[in-house]
Design an enzyme around this catalytic site. Structure first.
Site, PDB file in Angstrom:
ATOM      1  N   ARG A 120       1.000  -1.472   0.145  1.00  0.00           N
ATOM      2  CA  ARG A 120      -0.136  -0.229   0.104  1.00  0.00           C
ATOM      3  C   ARG A 120       1.043   1.538   0.107  1.00  0.00           C
ATOM      4  NH1 ARG A 120      -3.565  -3.042   4.107  1.00  0.00           N
ATOM      5  NH2 ARG A 120      -4.991  -4.117   2.876  1.00  0.00           N
ATOM      6  N   LYS A 142       3.770  11.014 -11.331  1.00  0.00           N
ATOM      7  CA  LYS A 142       3.332  10.224 -12.058  1.00  0.00           C
ATOM      8  C   LYS A 142       4.002   9.113 -12.716  1.00  0.00           C
ATOM      9  CE  LYS A 142       0.577  13.430 -15.107  1.00  0.00           C
ATOM     10  NZ  LYS A 142      -0.296  13.326 -16.445  1.00  0.00           N
ATOM     11  N   GLU A 184      11.241  17.256 -24.691  1.00  0.00           N
ATOM     12  CA  GLU A 184      10.264  17.548 -23.345  1.00  0.00           C
ATOM     13  C   GLU A 184      10.908  19.267 -23.328  1.00  0.00           C
ATOM     14  OE1 GLU A 184       7.734  16.257 -22.139  1.00  0.00           O
ATOM     15  OE2 GLU A 184       8.008  13.991 -23.237  1.00  0.00           O
ATOM     16  N   LYS A 226       8.466  22.795 -14.148  1.00  0.00           N
ATOM     17  CA  LYS A 226       7.574  21.669 -14.310  1.00  0.00           C
ATOM     18  C   LYS A 226       7.143  21.454 -12.293  1.00  0.00           C
ATOM     19  CE  LYS A 226       6.429  16.708 -14.985  1.00  0.00           C
ATOM     20  NZ  LYS A 226       6.487  15.698 -15.077  1.00  0.00           N
ATOM     21  N   GLU A 236      -3.955  16.584 -11.822  1.00  0.00           N
ATOM     22  CA  GLU A 236      -3.804  16.997 -12.961  1.00  0.00           C
ATOM     23  C   GLU A 236      -5.742  17.410 -12.799  1.00  0.00           C
ATOM     24  OE1 GLU A 236      -1.686  15.233 -16.032  1.00  0.00           O
ATOM     25  OE2 GLU A 236      -3.533  15.683 -17.222  1.00  0.00           O
ATOM     26  N   ARG A 240      -2.257  21.403 -14.759  1.00  0.00           N
ATOM     27  CA  ARG A 240      -1.156  20.500 -14.507  1.00  0.00           C
ATOM     28  C   ARG A 240      -1.306  19.832 -16.307  1.00  0.00           C
ATOM     29  NH1 ARG A 240       2.279  15.609 -11.156  1.00  0.00           N
ATOM     30  NH2 ARG A 240       3.405  15.129 -13.217  1.00  0.00           N
ATOM     31  N   ASN A 244       0.835  18.242 -21.199  1.00  0.00           N
ATOM     32  CA  ASN A 244       0.560  16.909 -22.046  1.00  0.00           C
ATOM     33  C   ASN A 244       0.781  17.683 -24.043  1.00  0.00           C
ATOM     34  OD1 ASN A 244       0.222  13.652 -21.839  1.00  0.00           O
ATOM     35  ND2 ASN A 244       0.292  15.200 -19.901  1.00  0.00           N
ATOM     36  N   HIS A 247       1.282  15.791 -26.266  1.00  0.00           N
ATOM     37  CA  HIS A 247       0.545  14.168 -25.163  1.00  0.00           C
ATOM     38  C   HIS A 247       0.081  13.050 -26.705  1.00  0.00           C
ATOM     39  CE1 HIS A 247       4.737  15.655 -23.623  1.00  0.00           C
ATOM     40  NE2 HIS A 247       4.022  13.714 -23.351  1.00  0.00           N
ATOM     41  N   HIS A 251       1.244   9.742 -27.973  1.00  0.00           N
ATOM     42  CA  HIS A 251       0.551   9.110 -27.095  1.00  0.00           C
ATOM     43  C   HIS A 251      -0.059   8.121 -28.497  1.00  0.00           C
ATOM     44  CE1 HIS A 251       0.254  10.631 -23.210  1.00  0.00           C
ATOM     45  NE2 HIS A 251       1.318  10.142 -23.343  1.00  0.00           N
ATOM     46  N   HIS A 264       9.398   7.646 -27.017  1.00  0.00           N
ATOM     47  CA  HIS A 264       8.494   8.715 -26.365  1.00  0.00           C
ATOM     48  C   HIS A 264       8.343  10.237 -27.006  1.00  0.00           C
ATOM     49  CE1 HIS A 264       5.452  10.572 -23.900  1.00  0.00           C
ATOM     50  NE2 HIS A 264       6.211  11.275 -23.356  1.00  0.00           N
TER      51      HIS A 264
HETATM   52  P1  NAD Z   1      13.941   4.848 -21.791  1.00  0.00           P
HETATM   53  O1  NAD Z   1      13.773   5.064 -19.499  1.00  0.00           O
HETATM   54  O2  NAD Z   1      13.368   4.176 -22.449  1.00  0.00           O
HETATM   55  O3  NAD Z   1      15.147   5.489 -21.587  1.00  0.00           O
HETATM   56  C1  NAD Z   1      15.545   5.136 -23.034  1.00  0.00           C
HETATM   57  C2  NAD Z   1      17.002   4.217 -23.603  1.00  0.00           C
HETATM   58  O4  NAD Z   1      18.114   4.618 -23.177  1.00  0.00           O
HETATM   59  C3  NAD Z   1      16.324   2.700 -22.573  1.00  0.00           C
HETATM   60  O5  NAD Z   1      17.362   1.445 -23.230  1.00  0.00           O
HETATM   61  C4  NAD Z   1      17.608   2.871 -21.381  1.00  0.00           C
HETATM   62  O6  NAD Z   1      18.419   1.517 -21.156  1.00  0.00           O
HETATM   63  C5  NAD Z   1      18.569   3.211 -22.134  1.00  0.00           C
HETATM   64  N1  NAD Z   1      19.338   4.722 -21.423  1.00  0.00           N
HETATM   65  C6  NAD Z   1      18.802   5.235 -19.992  1.00  0.00           C
HETATM   66  N2  NAD Z   1      19.966   6.235 -19.504  1.00  0.00           N
HETATM   67  C7  NAD Z   1      21.226   5.665 -20.376  1.00  0.00           C
HETATM   68  C8  NAD Z   1      22.095   6.438 -20.099  1.00  0.00           C
HETATM   69  N3  NAD Z   1      22.599   7.128 -19.249  1.00  0.00           N
HETATM   70  N4  NAD Z   1      23.182   6.008 -21.061  1.00  0.00           N
HETATM   71  C9  NAD Z   1      22.895   5.050 -21.910  1.00  0.00           C
HETATM   72  N5  NAD Z   1      21.982   4.650 -22.333  1.00  0.00           N
HETATM   73  C10 NAD Z   1      20.609   4.967 -21.425  1.00  0.00           C
HETATM   74  O7  NAD Z   1      12.955   5.862 -21.501  1.00  0.00           O
HETATM   75  P2  NAD Z   1      13.305   7.732 -21.826  1.00  0.00           P
HETATM   76  O8  NAD Z   1      12.730   8.491 -23.019  1.00  0.00           O
HETATM   77  O9  NAD Z   1      13.807   7.917 -20.424  1.00  0.00           O
HETATM   78  O10 NAD Z   1      11.413   7.379 -20.964  1.00  0.00           O
HETATM   79  C11 NAD Z   1      10.011   7.085 -21.751  1.00  0.00           C
HETATM   80  C12 NAD Z   1       9.236   6.870 -20.431  1.00  0.00           C
HETATM   81  O11 NAD Z   1       9.337   8.070 -20.312  1.00  0.00           O
HETATM   82  C13 NAD Z   1       7.938   7.170 -21.342  1.00  0.00           C
HETATM   83  O12 NAD Z   1       7.402   6.015 -20.644  1.00  0.00           O
HETATM   84  C14 NAD Z   1       6.717   8.165 -21.268  1.00  0.00           C
HETATM   85  O13 NAD Z   1       5.510   7.199 -20.627  1.00  0.00           O
HETATM   86  C15 NAD Z   1       7.882   7.904 -19.616  1.00  0.00           C
HETATM   87  N6  NAD Z   1       7.152   9.503 -18.931  1.00  0.00           N
HETATM   88  C16 NAD Z   1       6.521   9.920 -18.076  1.00  0.00           C
HETATM   89  C17 NAD Z   1       6.219  11.487 -17.158  1.00  0.00           C
HETATM   90  C18 NAD Z   1       5.946  11.341 -16.331  1.00  0.00           C
HETATM   91  O14 NAD Z   1       6.024  12.355 -15.977  1.00  0.00           O
HETATM   92  N7  NAD Z   1       5.583  10.285 -15.165  1.00  0.00           N
HETATM   93  C19 NAD Z   1       6.763  12.610 -18.616  1.00  0.00           C
HETATM   94  C20 NAD Z   1       7.602  11.902 -19.826  1.00  0.00           C
HETATM   95  C21 NAD Z   1       7.851  10.774 -20.049  1.00  0.00           C
HETATM   96  N1  GLY Z   2       4.673  14.776 -18.837  1.00  0.00           N
HETATM   97  C1  GLY Z   2       3.293  15.333 -17.986  1.00  0.00           C
HETATM   98  C2  GLY Z   2       3.637  15.043 -16.284  1.00  0.00           C
HETATM   99  O1  GLY Z   2       3.760  15.320 -15.907  1.00  0.00           O
HETATM  100  O2  GLY Z   2       1.978  16.004 -16.102  1.00  0.00           O
END
Ligand code: NAD
Ligand code: GLY
Length: 358
Positions: A120, A142, A184, A226, A236, A240, A244, A247, A251, A264
């Protein structure tokens, strides 16, 4: 060291930004002290950075466990999430444990979701290692996994206790991933700060070369923007949603092409071009401003043209979106660079944008 506070009353936390933080952060050591600690990482990031993080925690933690997940968006699934729960339960981790997410947004979102629901809810820390995670996903709480029908459909709000942003980790990041993170960064300028967008445009070559000074500036300004939005609207209910921007289209592109085909950030890049075009068609944004934004996105090495699909296919994909109201998509539009709002839009304008007419 830069420290930016995310102000959320008792859930407030700092984002610490500095090169070389990974193995020597007192704030992380203090959080880990005397606790069961699980580092969650992926198969690419683990070999690069887990030993340094582990070395910094070994003296402090009561016990230390590492869970290594397969890398990439295709693995943002129940199966990966279960691997975290399996490891925690097998090691008898209790409600006082601490989860440390070491990786990009995929690891951060999954480890954060695991922390939100394990027994939890337990504490977690974000240690982002991609530009996208440093400027966006590690901040704001998020957390989610994907469902085959839609992006981030299963998740929770759960704030980290600390974000530890070690800029050194960006040195190993492939150029394509760096560009994805710039999407971003550009988004933050587009929705909140025209001067910042100008600065990002001016510094684009330095940012793409991972110049430390340019990068430190961009990470800090994006985190400020942010943090400010999240502090005003944690869950949101309103403002907030502007985070997006691009997005709803993005998405849909990710889900429509199959998760992992476009990164992404790439989908968000093309999605921002569409969202800016839509804003022009609604009479909210001058065409010249949209063209300027498109040029910045292109200079970041991002796609500016979305896949060509029928209107009906787009609509089906976009109706599985958390901003949709009773199946009707809503869009973040620009009312000038630096000002954004969320709205439903007339079908005619949307059809034209999706048809890609100039
Ligand atoms: P990811 O986590 O898949 O990383 C991209 C790739 O780079 C992976 O293969 C990873 O292993 C590699 N990698 C990571 N760090 C590295 C480094 N320092 N050196 C070499 N390789 C490295 O992708 P991302 O672009 O970081 O994140 C995308 C995700 O984030 C999506 O799923 C998206 O929905 C999510 N996201 C979430 C929020 C939120 O508010 N929670 C906001 C934006 C995006
Ligand atoms: N990436 C969108 C949010 O954090 O609200």
């Amino acid at each position: 060291m830069r420290s930016i506070q995310v102000s959320l009353a008792e859930r407030s936390y700092p984002i610490l930004i500095q090169e070389g933080l990974l193995g020597q952060c007192d704030a992380l050591r203090a959080l880990a002290s005397g606790r069961q600690v699980a580092i969650v990482t992926d198969e690419t990031v683990g070999p690069l950075y887990e030993p340094r993080l582990r070395a910094g925690l070994e003296q402090e933690a009561a016990s230390l466990l590492t869970v290594t997940l397969p890398a990439g968006e295709t693995h943002k699934t129940w199966e990966s999430l279960n691997r975290i729960f399996d490891a925690l339960l097998q090691a008898r981790f209790d409600r006082g444990c601490l989860i440390v997410a070491l990786g990009g947004g995929v690891v951060g979102d999954m480890a954060g979701f695991a922390a939100a629901v394990y027994q939890r809810g337990v504490d977690f820390v974000q240690v982002p290692t991609t530009l996208l995670a440093l400027v966006d996903s590690s901040v704001g709480g998020k957390t989610a996994i994907n469902h085959p029908a839609g992006k981030n459909m299963i998740g929770s709000f759960h704030q980290p206790r600390l974000v530890l942003a070690d800029l050194d980790t960006l040195r190993s990041l492939p150029a394509r991933e760096l560009s994805a993170g710039l999407a971003e960064v550009i988004k933050h300028g587009a929705i909140a700060d025209p001067d910042y967008l100008d600065a990002v445009d001016r510094d684009m070559a330095a940012l793409r070369a991972c110049d430390p000074a340019a990068m430190a500036q961009a990470v800090a300004r994006s985190c400020e923007i942010k943090a400010d939005v999240v502090a005003r609207d944690e869950r949101e209910g309103g403002v907030r949603a502007i985070l997006n921007f691009g997005h709803t289209f993005g998405h849909a592109i990710e889900a429509g092409l199959g998760f992992g085909q476009w990164l992404h950030g790439e989908a968000v890049g093309a999605g921002m071009v569409q969202a800016a075009d839509l804003s022009c068609r609604l009479g909210l944004l001058p065409r010249a401003a949209a063209q300027r934004l498109d040029a910045v996105i292109e200079r970041a090495g991002l796609p500016v043209r979305a896949p060509q699909w029928s209107y009906e296919h787009w609509l089906a994909l976009m109706s599985v979106d958390k901003k949709a109201e009773q199946g009707a998509p809503r869009f973040v539009v620009l009312e000038g660079i630096g000002r954004a709002s969320l709205r439903r839009v007339p079908e005619a304008a949307l059809r034209e944008t999706l048809a890609g007419q100039a």
